[in-house]
Design an enzyme around this catalytic site. Structure first.
Site, PDB file in Angstrom:
ATOM      1  N   LYS A 182      -9.095   4.339  -9.604  1.00  0.00           N
ATOM      2  CA  LYS A 182      -8.201   3.824 -10.707  1.00  0.00           C
ATOM      3  C   LYS A 182      -8.938   3.716 -12.238  1.00  0.00           C
ATOM      4  CE  LYS A 182      -5.456   1.027  -7.278  1.00  0.00           C
ATOM      5  NZ  LYS A 182      -4.657  -0.321  -7.139  1.00  0.00           N
ATOM      6  N   TYR A 236       4.613   3.948  -7.451  1.00  0.00           N
ATOM      7  CA  TYR A 236       4.654   2.588  -6.770  1.00  0.00           C
ATOM      8  C   TYR A 236       6.165   2.118  -6.918  1.00  0.00           C
ATOM      9  CZ  TYR A 236      -0.384   2.019  -7.387  1.00  0.00           C
ATOM     10  OH  TYR A 236      -1.724   1.815  -7.060  1.00  0.00           O
ATOM     11  N   ASN A 257      -8.429  -3.115  -9.461  1.00  0.00           N
ATOM     12  CA  ASN A 257      -9.408  -3.219  -8.337  1.00  0.00           C
ATOM     13  C   ASN A 257      -9.601  -1.734  -7.693  1.00  0.00           C
ATOM     14  OD1 ASN A 257      -6.956  -2.152  -7.192  1.00  0.00           O
ATOM     15  ND2 ASN A 257      -6.534  -3.721  -5.858  1.00  0.00           N
ATOM     16  N   HIS A 294      -7.111   2.888  -4.676  1.00  0.00           N
ATOM     17  CA  HIS A 294      -5.883   2.841  -3.931  1.00  0.00           C
ATOM     18  C   HIS A 294      -6.215   3.503  -2.673  1.00  0.00           C
ATOM     19  CE1 HIS A 294      -1.708   3.541  -2.524  1.00  0.00           C
ATOM     20  NE2 HIS A 294      -2.255   4.763  -2.042  1.00  0.00           N
ATOM     21  N   GLU A 334       2.485  10.488  -0.041  1.00  0.00           N
ATOM     22  CA  GLU A 334       1.540  10.284  -1.129  1.00  0.00           C
ATOM     23  C   GLU A 334       0.806  11.621  -1.273  1.00  0.00           C
ATOM     24  OE1 GLU A 334      -0.553   6.662  -0.675  1.00  0.00           O
ATOM     25  OE2 GLU A 334       1.240   5.359  -0.748  1.00  0.00           O
TER      26      GLU A 334
END
Ligand code: RTP
Ligand code: MG
Length: 140
Positions: free
Chosen positions: A11, A51, A114, A117, A128
């Site tokens: 991320k 998302y 965080n 993913h 995905e």
């Protein structure tokens, strides 16, 4: 044990701090092979589409802002039980609850920023992976 594939995203909080190499070392150290990898800047449409399951959640807008705030590295990982194995390596969503030795314990800044993913089921992993990669670009 089944050989599986899972989608990983490094991320923007992690690419900003040049942590891609350290995170990749933890992935490979856990026995997961990086069989496809690309650094991209997500468009708003791509982030919202990715998302979509979280569209009604209060953090959706903020999450899409964050995920488009800088480059991400999308990756396909392969290995024994890769979906569960990678989630173990990532650690809990909230870094305050993540175990020692996990990527999020080591690097995450907050529950949102965080660092990584990982897909949460083999079915979602297949969707995905197809969201970001053509079959020809995955070399297992
Ligand atoms: P991911 O999908 O990124 O692998 O993370 P996850 O399964 O551990 O967490 P999930 O519940 O799917 O949430 C997706 C991402 O949304 C952000 N989030 N923010 N502010 C909040 O309370 C909150 N909760 C989740 C995180 O970036 C999380 O990874
Ligand atoms: Mg998730």
């Amino acid at each position: 044990m089944a050989t599986e594939r899972t989608l990983s995203i490094i991320k923007p909080d992690a690419t900003r701090r040049d942590l891609t190499g350290k995170i990749n070392a933890m992935i490979e150290g856990a026995g997961l092979k990086i069989i496809a990898q690309r650094r991209i800047r997500l468009t708003r449409e791509q982030a919202e589409g990715f998302y979509d399951v979280h569209r009604e959640r209060p953090f959706f807008g903020s999450l899409c802002d964050f995920m488009t705030s800088g480059p991400v590295v999308v990756q396909v990982l392969e290995g024994d039980d890769a979906v569960v194995r990678y989630r173990e390596v990532m650690g809990k969503t909230n870094p305050a609850e993540a175990d020692e030795g996990t990527i999020r314990k080591a690097f995450a800044e907050s529950i949102e920023a965080n660092s990584v993913h990982g897909s949460d089921s083999p079915e979602n992993a297949a969707n995905e992976i197809a969201y970001f990669f053509a079959t020809v670009d995955i070399v297992g």
